[in-house]
Design a protein around this motif. Sequence first.
Motif, PDB file in Angstrom:
ATOM      1  N   ALA A 154       0.847  -1.066  -0.051  1.00 46.37           N
ATOM      2  CA  ALA A 154      -0.070   0.116  -0.119  1.00 46.37           C
ATOM      3  C   ALA A 154       0.777   1.186  -0.037  1.00 46.37           C
ATOM      4  CB  ALA A 154      -0.876  -0.094   1.289  1.00 46.37           C
ATOM      5  N   LEU A 155       1.844   1.137   0.990  1.00 44.49           N
ATOM      6  CA  LEU A 155       2.634   2.489   0.921  1.00 44.49           C
ATOM      7  C   LEU A 155       3.450   2.667  -0.578  1.00 44.49           C
ATOM      8  CD1 LEU A 155       4.064   2.261   4.672  1.00 44.49           C
ATOM      9  CD2 LEU A 155       2.269   3.913   3.719  1.00 44.49           C
TER      10      LEU A 155
ATOM     11  N   ALA B 119       1.056   4.080  -2.916  1.00 49.96           N
ATOM     12  CA  ALA B 119       0.145   5.248  -2.417  1.00 49.96           C
ATOM     13  C   ALA B 119       1.229   6.548  -2.426  1.00 49.96           C
ATOM     14  CB  ALA B 119      -0.149   5.300  -1.063  1.00 49.96           C
TER      15      ALA B 119
ATOM     16  N   GLU C 148      -6.032  -0.679  -0.468  1.00 44.40           N
ATOM     17  CA  GLU C 148      -5.936   0.203   0.468  1.00 44.40           C
ATOM     18  C   GLU C 148      -5.029   1.208   0.142  1.00 44.40           C
ATOM     19  OE1 GLU C 148      -6.972   0.518   3.823  1.00 44.40           O
ATOM     20  OE2 GLU C 148      -8.218  -1.151   3.316  1.00 44.40           O
ATOM     21  N   GLY C 149      -3.858   1.076  -0.830  1.00 44.61           N
ATOM     22  CA  GLY C 149      -2.980   1.661  -1.171  1.00 44.61           C
ATOM     23  C   GLY C 149      -3.787   2.738  -2.435  1.00 44.61           C
TER      24      GLY C 149
ATOM     25  N   LEU D  13      -5.130   5.320   0.104  1.00 41.79           N
ATOM     26  CA  LEU D  13      -4.093   6.240   0.774  1.00 41.79           C
ATOM     27  C   LEU D  13      -3.541   7.141  -0.240  1.00 41.79           C
ATOM     28  CD1 LEU D  13      -2.416   6.836   3.339  1.00 41.79           C
ATOM     29  CD2 LEU D  13      -0.928   4.826   2.506  1.00 41.79           C
TER      30      LEU D  13
ATOM     31  N   PHE E 249      -5.247  10.392  -0.415  1.00 42.03           N
ATOM     32  CA  PHE E 249      -4.969  11.114   0.613  1.00 42.03           C
ATOM     33  C   PHE E 249      -3.465  11.990   0.388  1.00 42.03           C
ATOM     34  CE2 PHE E 249      -3.110  12.049   4.619  1.00 42.03           C
ATOM     35  CZ  PHE E 249      -4.191  12.701   5.462  1.00 42.03           C
ATOM     36  N   VAL E 250      -2.549  10.953  -0.059  1.00 41.70           N
ATOM     37  CA  VAL E 250      -1.357  11.685  -0.351  1.00 41.70           C
ATOM     38  C   VAL E 250      -1.542  12.762  -1.308  1.00 41.70           C
ATOM     39  CG1 VAL E 250       1.090  11.131  -1.124  1.00 41.70           C
ATOM     40  CG2 VAL E 250      -0.018   9.424   0.275  1.00 41.70           C
TER      41      VAL E 250
ATOM     42  N   ILE F  74       0.982  11.529   6.225  1.00 41.52           N
ATOM     43  CA  ILE F  74       1.205  10.124   5.978  1.00 41.52           C
ATOM     44  C   ILE F  74       1.048   9.434   7.352  1.00 41.52           C
ATOM     45  CG2 ILE F  74       2.304   8.115   5.074  1.00 41.52           C
ATOM     46  CD1 ILE F  74       3.194  10.101   2.570  1.00 41.52           C
TER      47      ILE F  74
ATOM     48  N   VAL G 266      -2.293   9.224   9.061  1.00 40.31           N
ATOM     49  CA  VAL G 266      -3.564   8.156   8.463  1.00 40.31           C
ATOM     50  C   VAL G 266      -3.077   6.770   8.577  1.00 40.31           C
ATOM     51  CG1 VAL G 266      -2.583   8.202   6.101  1.00 40.31           C
ATOM     52  CG2 VAL G 266      -5.065   8.273   6.477  1.00 40.31           C
ATOM     53  N   LEU G 267      -1.877   6.619   8.887  1.00 38.14           N
ATOM     54  CA  LEU G 267      -1.272   5.263   8.900  1.00 38.14           C
ATOM     55  C   LEU G 267      -2.235   4.469  10.020  1.00 38.14           C
ATOM     56  CD1 LEU G 267       2.526   5.183   8.720  1.00 38.14           C
ATOM     57  CD2 LEU G 267       0.749   4.131   6.969  1.00 38.14           C
TER      58      LEU G 267
ATOM     59  N   GLN H 220      -5.200   3.081   8.168  1.00 39.12           N
ATOM     60  CA  GLN H 220      -4.853   2.227   7.165  1.00 39.12           C
ATOM     61  C   GLN H 220      -4.803   0.762   7.712  1.00 39.12           C
ATOM     62  OE1 GLN H 220      -5.741   4.116   4.221  1.00 39.12           O
ATOM     63  NE2 GLN H 220      -4.511   2.447   3.549  1.00 39.12           N
TER      64      GLN H 220
END
Length: 316
Positions: free
Chosen positions: A109-110, A113, A193-194, A197, A200-201, A240, A243-244, A247
Motif C-alpha cells: 500500500a505504501l 500510495a 488500501e494503497g 491512501l 490522501f497523499v 502520512i 493516516v497510517l 490504514q
Amino acid sequence: MLRYTLTRGALLIAGLLVSSVLIFLTLRVFPGDVAQLIAGTQASQAQVDAIRESLGLDRPLPVQYAEWIGGILHGDLGTSQLSGASVGAELAQKAQVTVPLGLMSLTIALLIAVPFGIVSAMLRGRAGGTATNFIAQAVAAVPVIWAGMLLVLVFAHGLHWLPAQGFPIAGWAKPGKAFESLILPALTIGLVEGAMLMRFVRSATLQAAGQDFVRTAAAKGLTRRRALVQHGIPAVGLSIVTVLGLQVAGIIVGSVVIEQLFTLPGIGRMLVTDVGTRDLVKVQSELLVLTGFVLVIGFLVDLVHHAIDPRQREAE
C-alpha cells in the motif's frame, strides 16, 4: 513529551477498558448457545443446563466479565469452550499468518500510495496526473473480495504464476512456499488500501504545494517542482503518519475477508469460525486483541507525530 505520553497512555487504557465492556456485552446479545451446541439437538434441557453450569455461563455477567479480565491481566486469554485449547496459544499460531500478511499488505500500500500520490499531484492538470487519479478512484471503489477474485482469475487460473488458495501445512518451515501463498492476498489488500491512501497523499501534496514556505522557496529561485520536493514533501510525511493508523484498521478488516477467500489459517478466519460456533471466550479475546492492536498503533502514531511536529510541542 513525558506528560503527553502519560496522557495518551491513560486514554489507551481507558479505550481498552471500554472496548472490553462493549465486546463482552455485545456478544451476550447475539443469538445462539454454545451449551446447546455442545449438548446436541437431542439433549434435554437438564443436560444443557448442566453444561452451562460447567462452563460458568449460569453465573452473573459481572462475575463472568471480572473473571475474563482478571485472566487477561495475568496473561491468560482464556480457553476455548468447545475444545478446551488455550486461546493465547492458538492466537500466537494464527498470527504467524496474519502478521506477515498485514506487513506485506501495508508495504504494498505504501509503495503504491506515496510515489504515485506525489506524482499525481505534481502532474495535476496534465494527462498523466488525471489518469493516475482516475485509476486510484476506480481501484479504491472495488470491494476487496472482488479484487481478490479478479487477481485469482488472472494470476492463478490464467497465468498460473501463484497459488489460488491455501497455506503450507509446514508453515514457515518452508519459507518460499509460505511467502508465495501470501503474495496474492497481500496484493489484494495492498492495492485497494494503497489506492485509498494515494488519494490522501495526493491531496496532502497539493495542500503542501500551496503553503507559504513552498512559494517562498520558489520565489528564491527554485522551480515550483523542486521547491515542492525539497520543502513540501517532508511536510506530507506528517499527514502520512497520521493516516497510517486508519490504514492498519482497514488492513485488519480486509484480512478477515481475504483469509476466508484464500483459505488462510489466520486470525481472521479463526474469528469467523468461532463466531459461527458461538465460542464466546475465544471470540471476545480475539476481538479484544485486534481492537487493542489498532488502539496501540494509533497510540504510537500519535507519539511519532508529536515527536516530529514542532507545532504540537510548542502548543503545550
